[in-house]
Design a protein around this motif. Structure first.
Motif, PDB file in Angstrom:
ATOM      1  N   THR A   1       0.818  -1.212   0.000  1.00 52.56           N
ATOM      2  CA  THR A   1       0.000   0.000   0.000  1.00 52.56           C
ATOM      3  C   THR A   1       0.850   1.259   0.000  1.00 52.56           C
ATOM      4  O   THR A   1       1.552   1.535   0.973  1.00 52.56           O
ATOM      5  N   PRO A   2       0.814   2.027  -1.106  1.00 55.77           N
ATOM      6  CA  PRO A   2       1.392   3.367  -1.053  1.00 55.77           C
ATOM      7  C   PRO A   2       0.383   4.236  -0.309  1.00 55.77           C
ATOM      8  O   PRO A   2      -0.814   4.130  -0.565  1.00 55.77           O
ATOM      9  N   MET A   3       0.839   5.047   0.615  1.00 56.96           N
ATOM     10  CA  MET A   3      -0.113   5.758   1.483  1.00 56.96           C
ATOM     11  C   MET A   3       0.262   7.237   1.659  1.00 56.96           C
ATOM     12  O   MET A   3       1.294   7.552   2.240  1.00 56.96           O
ATOM     13  N   ALA A   4      -0.592   8.115   1.150  1.00 60.46           N
ATOM     14  CA  ALA A   4      -0.372   9.555   1.350  1.00 60.46           C
ATOM     15  C   ALA A   4      -1.153  10.039   2.560  1.00 60.46           C
ATOM     16  O   ALA A   4      -0.745  10.972   3.244  1.00 60.46           O
ATOM     17  N   ARG A   5      -2.311   9.397   2.788  1.00 56.79           N
ATOM     18  CA  ARG A   5      -3.165   9.738   3.933  1.00 56.79           C
ATOM     19  C   ARG A   5      -3.606   8.452   4.595  1.00 56.79           C
ATOM     20  O   ARG A   5      -3.787   7.434   3.918  1.00 56.79           O
TER      21      ARG A   5
ATOM     22  N   ARG B   1       9.541   5.061   4.416  1.00 54.47           N
ATOM     23  CA  ARG B   1       9.369   6.460   4.005  1.00 54.47           C
ATOM     24  C   ARG B   1      10.115   6.640   2.702  1.00 54.47           C
ATOM     25  O   ARG B   1      11.238   6.162   2.543  1.00 54.47           O
ATOM     26  N   GLN B   2       9.468   7.333   1.774  1.00 53.07           N
ATOM     27  CA  GLN B   2      10.051   7.582   0.459  1.00 53.07           C
ATOM     28  C   GLN B   2      11.329   8.399   0.569  1.00 53.07           C
ATOM     29  O   GLN B   2      11.394   9.333   1.364  1.00 53.07           O
ATOM     30  N   ASP B   3      12.326   8.075  -0.263  1.00 48.92           N
ATOM     31  CA  ASP B   3      13.570   8.840  -0.207  1.00 48.92           C
ATOM     32  C   ASP B   3      13.635   9.876  -1.321  1.00 48.92           C
ATOM     33  O   ASP B   3      14.680  10.421  -1.629  1.00 48.92           O
TER      34      ASP B   3
ATOM     35  N   GLU C   1      -7.265  18.741  -7.796  1.00 48.93           N
ATOM     36  CA  GLU C   1      -5.907  19.080  -8.186  1.00 48.93           C
ATOM     37  C   GLU C   1      -5.146  17.837  -8.675  1.00 48.93           C
ATOM     38  O   GLU C   1      -4.462  17.861  -9.688  1.00 48.93           O
ATOM     39  N   ARG C   2      -5.317  16.738  -7.925  1.00 46.69           N
ATOM     40  CA  ARG C   2      -4.650  15.478  -8.249  1.00 46.69           C
ATOM     41  C   ARG C   2      -5.021  15.001  -9.644  1.00 46.69           C
ATOM     42  O   ARG C   2      -4.222  14.411 -10.335  1.00 46.69           O
ATOM     43  N   HIS C   3      -6.265  15.240 -10.030  1.00 49.35           N
ATOM     44  CA  HIS C   3      -6.756  14.655 -11.274  1.00 49.35           C
ATOM     45  C   HIS C   3      -6.640  15.565 -12.489  1.00 49.35           C
ATOM     46  O   HIS C   3      -7.034  15.188 -13.583  1.00 49.35           O
ATOM     47  N   LYS C   4      -6.068  16.798 -12.315  1.00 49.06           N
ATOM     48  CA  LYS C   4      -5.887  17.679 -13.479  1.00 49.06           C
ATOM     49  C   LYS C   4      -4.958  17.010 -14.484  1.00 49.06           C
ATOM     50  O   LYS C   4      -3.916  16.479 -14.114  1.00 49.06           O
TER      51      LYS C   4
ATOM     52  N   ASP D   1      -4.780   0.249  -2.470  1.00 45.29           N
ATOM     53  CA  ASP D   1      -4.581   1.667  -2.140  1.00 45.29           C
ATOM     54  C   ASP D   1      -5.100   1.984  -0.750  1.00 45.29           C
ATOM     55  O   ASP D   1      -6.013   1.333  -0.239  1.00 45.29           O
ATOM     56  N   ALA D   2      -4.534   3.024  -0.174  1.00 45.21           N
ATOM     57  CA  ALA D   2      -4.831   3.418   1.209  1.00 45.21           C
ATOM     58  C   ALA D   2      -6.219   4.027   1.366  1.00 45.21           C
ATOM     59  O   ALA D   2      -6.658   4.287   2.483  1.00 45.21           O
ATOM     60  N   ASP D   3      -6.902   4.263   0.225  1.00 50.23           N
ATOM     61  CA  ASP D   3      -8.251   4.820   0.305  1.00 50.23           C
ATOM     62  C   ASP D   3      -9.306   3.816  -0.165  1.00 50.23           C
ATOM     63  O   ASP D   3     -10.427   4.196  -0.498  1.00 50.23           O
ATOM     64  N   ILE D   4      -8.947   2.543  -0.184  1.00 48.87           N
ATOM     65  CA  ILE D   4      -9.941   1.489  -0.435  1.00 48.87           C
ATOM     66  C   ILE D   4     -10.511   1.110   0.932  1.00 48.87           C
ATOM     67  O   ILE D   4      -9.792   0.576   1.784  1.00 48.87           O
TER      68      ILE D   4
HETATM   69  P1  GDP Z   1      -6.352   8.394  -7.180  1.00 47.92           P
HETATM   70  O1  GDP Z   1      -7.332   7.684  -6.309  1.00 47.92           O
HETATM   71  O2  GDP Z   1      -6.207   7.791  -8.534  1.00 47.92           O
HETATM   72  O3  GDP Z   1      -6.584   9.866  -7.205  1.00 47.92           O
HETATM   73  O4  GDP Z   1      -4.891   8.208  -6.567  1.00 47.92           O
HETATM   74  P2  GDP Z   1      -4.420   8.508  -5.087  1.00 47.92           P
HETATM   75  O5  GDP Z   1      -3.990   9.931  -4.949  1.00 47.92           O
HETATM   76  O6  GDP Z   1      -5.460   8.008  -4.143  1.00 47.92           O
HETATM   77  O7  GDP Z   1      -3.094   7.646  -4.993  1.00 47.92           O
HETATM   78  C1  GDP Z   1      -3.096   6.238  -5.063  1.00 47.92           C
HETATM   79  C2  GDP Z   1      -2.477   5.659  -3.799  1.00 47.92           C
HETATM   80  O8  GDP Z   1      -1.169   6.153  -3.592  1.00 47.92           O
HETATM   81  C3  GDP Z   1      -3.239   5.981  -2.530  1.00 47.92           C
HETATM   82  O9  GDP Z   1      -3.109   4.859  -1.680  1.00 47.92           O
HETATM   83  C4  GDP Z   1      -2.498   7.186  -1.965  1.00 47.92           C
HETATM   84  O10 GDP Z   1      -2.616   7.259  -0.552  1.00 47.92           O
HETATM   85  C5  GDP Z   1      -1.067   6.890  -2.375  1.00 47.92           C
HETATM   86  N1  GDP Z   1      -0.235   8.067  -2.685  1.00 47.92           N
HETATM   87  C6  GDP Z   1      -0.602   9.201  -3.352  1.00 47.92           C
HETATM   88  N2  GDP Z   1       0.458  10.036  -3.493  1.00 47.92           N
HETATM   89  C7  GDP Z   1       1.518   9.405  -2.917  1.00 47.92           C
HETATM   90  C8  GDP Z   1       2.906   9.758  -2.752  1.00 47.92           C
HETATM   91  O11 GDP Z   1       3.375  10.816  -3.153  1.00 47.92           O
HETATM   92  N3  GDP Z   1       3.685   8.836  -2.119  1.00 47.92           N
HETATM   93  C9  GDP Z   1       3.199   7.653  -1.638  1.00 47.92           C
HETATM   94  N4  GDP Z   1       4.045   6.824  -1.037  1.00 47.92           N
HETATM   95  N5  GDP Z   1       1.917   7.308  -1.788  1.00 47.92           N
HETATM   96  C10 GDP Z   1       1.077   8.163  -2.406  1.00 47.92           C
END
Ligand code: GDP
Ligand code: MN
Length: 303
Positions: free
Chosen positions: A31-35, A96-98, A110-113, A147-150
């Motif tokens: 899971t990549p996770m921004a939130r 943590r991302q480097d 903004e993300r989807h522009k 994904d972290a938002d599922i």
């Molecule tokens: P969308 O649903 O297509 O708009 O994409 P998301 O912005 O939700 O991104 C997909 C997944 O990647 C989600 O689990 C986010 O939490 C995660 N994510 C988004 N941006 C970043 C980032 O810069 N770094 C990391 N590690 N995860 C990210």
């Protein structure tokens, strides 16, 4: 000090079968996770695949939001891993991302522009690849990208998808919302990255600079691809399969051999495709085809 003895793995003994519980197959959930969303975690811990066979891997950006998400995630991981044995996961890695993500707001608009897509998805690819290459083990049979938002899936997600015995398989990602007209709960398609290719998209690609990417779900770029998002028709036929050329990564089960063969998420234009869509193309070039389940739904958070 003492060094551990050589660990030997015979990759032929790591099975990848349609009955992964019976065969004790290890699943790596990445899971990549921004939130951090509590609903994501609550759904994750409800997965009824044996937790002792599930390894978790997370990668979070090194910014303010990422710090907050890491703290929230860490708290939940600690709680679960100290809780009842049957609920504990096999292992958990938090990274943590480097590298810095592009300076973009994480807000959906903004993300989807369209002009933000290449930088954003290239950065997402690098995050996914870092996570994958540091966590994929010789014991891993399956990789579930989640994904972290599922926030809602059937508890049997892993077994259900694995039962299809496909190298890459993707359920349909929807979003629940309240219909403003009726005030009633409704749902709509969310992820448009799972598709079947079209002559129009091929034609578009043939005229593009090799470094440019085709994007799905934008009015500015009509591809006429057949989108799995719109193929859901029968709730009672959850096992219907469709072949796909592009896949989304919101929830995506991959046989670990596909990644071990070298299929990753291109952070550059690969056949004019990027990230998860580029991954499906790369897997295809390696001989592994993608499958979609239009009637099997998982749900994305509604911001
Ligand atoms: P969308 O649903 O297509 O708009 O994409 P998301 O912005 O939700 O991104 C997909 C997944 O990647 C989600 O689990 C986010 O939490 C995660 N994510 C988004 N941006 C970043 C980032 O810069 N770094 C990391 N590690 N995860 C990210
Ligand atoms: Mn999302």
């Amino acid at each position: 000090g003492d060094r551990s003895p050589v660990r030997r793995f015979n990759l032929n003994n790591v099975t990848i079968t349609p009955d992964p519980i019976e065969n004790q197959e290890v699943v790596l959930i990445l899971t990549p996770m921004a939130r951090f969303y509590q609903e994501y975690w609550d759904n994750l811990i409800k997965l009824d695949y044996p937790h002792e066979l599930i390894s978790l891997g997370f990668i979070l950006p090194k910014n303010k939001e990422g710090n907050a998400a890491t703290a929230a995630l860490q708290a939940q991981v600690t709680k679960t891993q100290k809780g009842p044995l049957k609920d504990r996961f096999r292992s958990v890695v938090i990274e943590r991302q480097d590298f810095d993500p592009p300076i973009l707001s994480q807000d959906e608009g903004e993300r989807h522009k369209i002009e933000n897509q290449k930088a954003r998805r290239s950065s997402m690819s690098r995050a996914r690849n870092s996570l994958l290459f540091t966590t994929l083990g010789a014991e891993t049979s399956w990789v579930l990208w989640l994904d972290a938002d599922i926030i809602e899936t059937p508890p049997s997600l892993i077994q259900d998808l694995a039962a299809h015995d496909k190298p890459l398989i993707v359920p349909n990602c929807y979003q629940r919302y309240t219909d403003p007209e009726t005030g009633k709960p409704a749902e709509r398609p969310y992820d448009f990255n799972s598709w079947q290719d079209s002559p129009t998209a091929q034609e578009l690609a043939s005229k593009m600079d090799p470094d440019d990417i085709i994007l799905e779900g934008y009015r500015e770029m009509a591809t006429y691809r057949a989108l799995m998002a719109y193929m859901a028709d029968r709730v009672d036929e959850r096992d219907v399969e469709v072949p796909l050329d592009g896949v989304g990564g919101t929830a995506l089960l991959v046989k670990a051999d596909v990644h071990r063969d070298g299929a990753m998420f291109p952070p550059f234009a690969f056949y004019n495709l990027i990230e998860t869509e580029g991954f499906a193309k790369m897997a295809k070039r390696l001989g592994w085809a993608a499958t979609g389940l239009p009637n099997y739904k998982v749900y994305h958070y509604n911001e």
